[in-house]
Write an enzyme that holds these catalytic residues in place. Sequence first.
Site, PDB file in Angstrom:
ATOM      1  N   LYS A 173     -26.441  14.367  52.563  1.00 41.38           N
ATOM      2  CA  LYS A 173     -27.420  13.306  52.794  1.00 41.38           C
ATOM      3  C   LYS A 173     -28.339  13.669  53.949  1.00 41.38           C
ATOM      4  CE  LYS A 173     -29.155   9.109  52.871  1.00 41.38           C
ATOM      5  NZ  LYS A 173     -29.139   7.904  52.072  1.00 41.38           N
ATOM      6  N   HIS A 226     -22.456   2.034  50.746  1.00 38.12           N
ATOM      7  CA  HIS A 226     -21.893   2.113  52.105  1.00 38.12           C
ATOM      8  C   HIS A 226     -20.585   1.331  52.098  1.00 38.12           C
ATOM      9  CE1 HIS A 226     -25.608   3.708  53.920  1.00 38.12           C
ATOM     10  NE2 HIS A 226     -26.192   3.001  52.971  1.00 38.12           N
ATOM     11  N   HIS A 250     -32.979   9.933  52.439  1.00 39.74           N
ATOM     12  CA  HIS A 250     -33.599   8.689  52.918  1.00 39.74           C
ATOM     13  C   HIS A 250     -35.039   9.064  53.241  1.00 39.74           C
ATOM     14  CE1 HIS A 250     -33.521   4.659  54.984  1.00 39.74           C
ATOM     15  NE2 HIS A 250     -34.710   5.155  55.301  1.00 39.74           N
ATOM     16  N   HIS A 305     -25.099   5.096  45.183  1.00 38.83           N
ATOM     17  CA  HIS A 305     -25.394   4.986  46.632  1.00 38.83           C
ATOM     18  C   HIS A 305     -24.710   3.740  47.200  1.00 38.83           C
ATOM     19  CE1 HIS A 305     -28.570   5.276  50.045  1.00 38.83           C
ATOM     20  NE2 HIS A 305     -27.630   4.419  50.419  1.00 38.83           N
ATOM     21  N   HIS A 357     -33.189   4.930  47.095  1.00 38.71           N
ATOM     22  CA  HIS A 357     -33.700   3.559  47.273  1.00 38.71           C
ATOM     23  C   HIS A 357     -35.221   3.521  47.400  1.00 38.71           C
ATOM     24  CE1 HIS A 357     -33.337   5.005  51.351  1.00 38.71           C
ATOM     25  NE2 HIS A 357     -32.052   4.734  51.461  1.00 38.71           N
ATOM     26  N   ASP A 382     -27.339   0.817  47.316  1.00 36.72           N
ATOM     27  CA  ASP A 382     -27.476   0.782  48.780  1.00 36.72           C
ATOM     28  C   ASP A 382     -26.800  -0.464  49.344  1.00 36.72           C
ATOM     29  OD1 ASP A 382     -28.110   1.737  51.271  1.00 36.72           O
ATOM     30  OD2 ASP A 382     -30.196   1.103  51.227  1.00 36.72           O
TER      31      ASP A 382
HETATM   32  O1  DOR Z   1     -30.940  -1.176  55.012  1.00 34.43           O
HETATM   33  C1  DOR Z   1     -30.266  -0.166  55.102  1.00 34.43           C
HETATM   34  N1  DOR Z   1     -29.000  -0.195  55.554  1.00 34.43           N
HETATM   35  N2  DOR Z   1     -30.815   1.002  54.764  1.00 34.43           N
HETATM   36  C2  DOR Z   1     -30.191   2.169  54.971  1.00 34.43           C
HETATM   37  O2  DOR Z   1     -30.762   3.171  54.661  1.00 34.43           O
HETATM   38  C3  DOR Z   1     -28.864   2.202  55.607  1.00 34.43           C
HETATM   39  C4  DOR Z   1     -28.159   0.951  55.452  1.00 34.43           C
HETATM   40  C5  DOR Z   1     -26.950   0.809  56.352  1.00 34.43           C
HETATM   41  O3  DOR Z   1     -26.196   1.757  56.504  1.00 34.43           O
HETATM   42  O4  DOR Z   1     -26.763  -0.293  56.894  1.00 34.43           O
HETATM   43 ZN    ZN Z   2     -28.044   3.513  52.233  1.00 34.69          ZN
END
Ligand code: DOR
Ligand code: ZN
Length: 345
Positions: free
Chosen positions: A99, A15, A136, A13, A174, A247
């Site tokens: 997702k 970003h 999520h 996971h 998460h 995450d």
């Molecule tokens: O804290 C987070 N940031 N939780 C998430 O589920 C998404 C993530 C984000 O994309 O910044």
């Molecule tokens: Zn995330």
Amino acid sequence: MQEIEIIKPDDWHVHFRDREILKVVVPETTRNFARAIVMPNLIPPILNGKQAILYKERINKAIPKTDNFEPFMTLYLTEKTNKNDLEEAYNNKAVFAAKLYPAGATTNSDSGVKDIKNIMPTLEKMAKIGMPLLIHGEVTHNEVDIFDREKVFINQNLDFICKELPELKITLEHITTEDATMYVNQGNQNLVASITPHHLALNRNAIFVGGIRPHNYCLPILKREKHRKSLIKVATKGNKKFFLGTDTAPHFTSYKENCCGCAGIFNATYCMSILAQVFDDYNSIENLEKFTSLNGSNHYGLSKNKTKIKLLKRENPIVFKKQIKVGNDSISVFNPNFPVYWEVI
Ligand code: DOR
Ligand code: ZN
């Protein structure tokens, strides 16, 4: 001095964002991880196979030549997702999973799902073709306390999906609570969960120690110590249903240190060091490999990585870098604020 060698980890996971942020954060992950599942919550979100392929090309360009790394792409589910397009994208291997963001649950989730019932035909299709669903797991109603949102999601939504579609491969992502560890542990074999390094390292006091700490703000929000302990238990025991999904979620420092700061912790840089320290502190270093390198690939039906990484326990703690520069701004690097002796060498 102590040294361990483990199969190269995967991060189920991440970003990576896009443009200038993507270029600086991708190498932070590819240094220590062989594969990652990449989240689709860009603006605009990744809604179809074509967008996923183009996004994957941008990620591949940002991977340093010295690193072997494979990104696994995801589709952002909406109430308008066409199940035949989704099937085609999955069959063509343009995407690996889909997702589910409840609308409003987190960063860039506005196009997410308002009512799970509206996407049941899509979920049925996913169950049929073996496509994993990543969730999520938080409700978003204002009347539900932010610390209870995961538990309420499990009771109101996840339980419904699992009962309707027991053959659907689901990752509750998460996770943060004892309720989640128990539900997943007792659930059917297709239900698993990922856990982040920050939810293993910190409890909710970390958001407020000596003042408000925006760099420890993420969603789902950090929870009480008893919940952290429950995550520690399943992770450090090597329980097969639980694995690493960091995450790691970069935001500009100026957007975090803000009167309306963004949710997300950028933890890619020292993730493996922090995890080794946590496992060591709980006398479980021998189970680190299961959590970071075996349980996830096993669930997703993938082979384990062929290469290995080494970690060394130093005499003195690592001095963490504080930030990574991006243009005129920066991304702040997660520091759990306890001594971390383990270094990837
Ligand atoms: O804290 C987070 N940031 N939780 C998430 O589920 C998404 C993530 C984000 O994309 O910044
Ligand atoms: Zn995330």
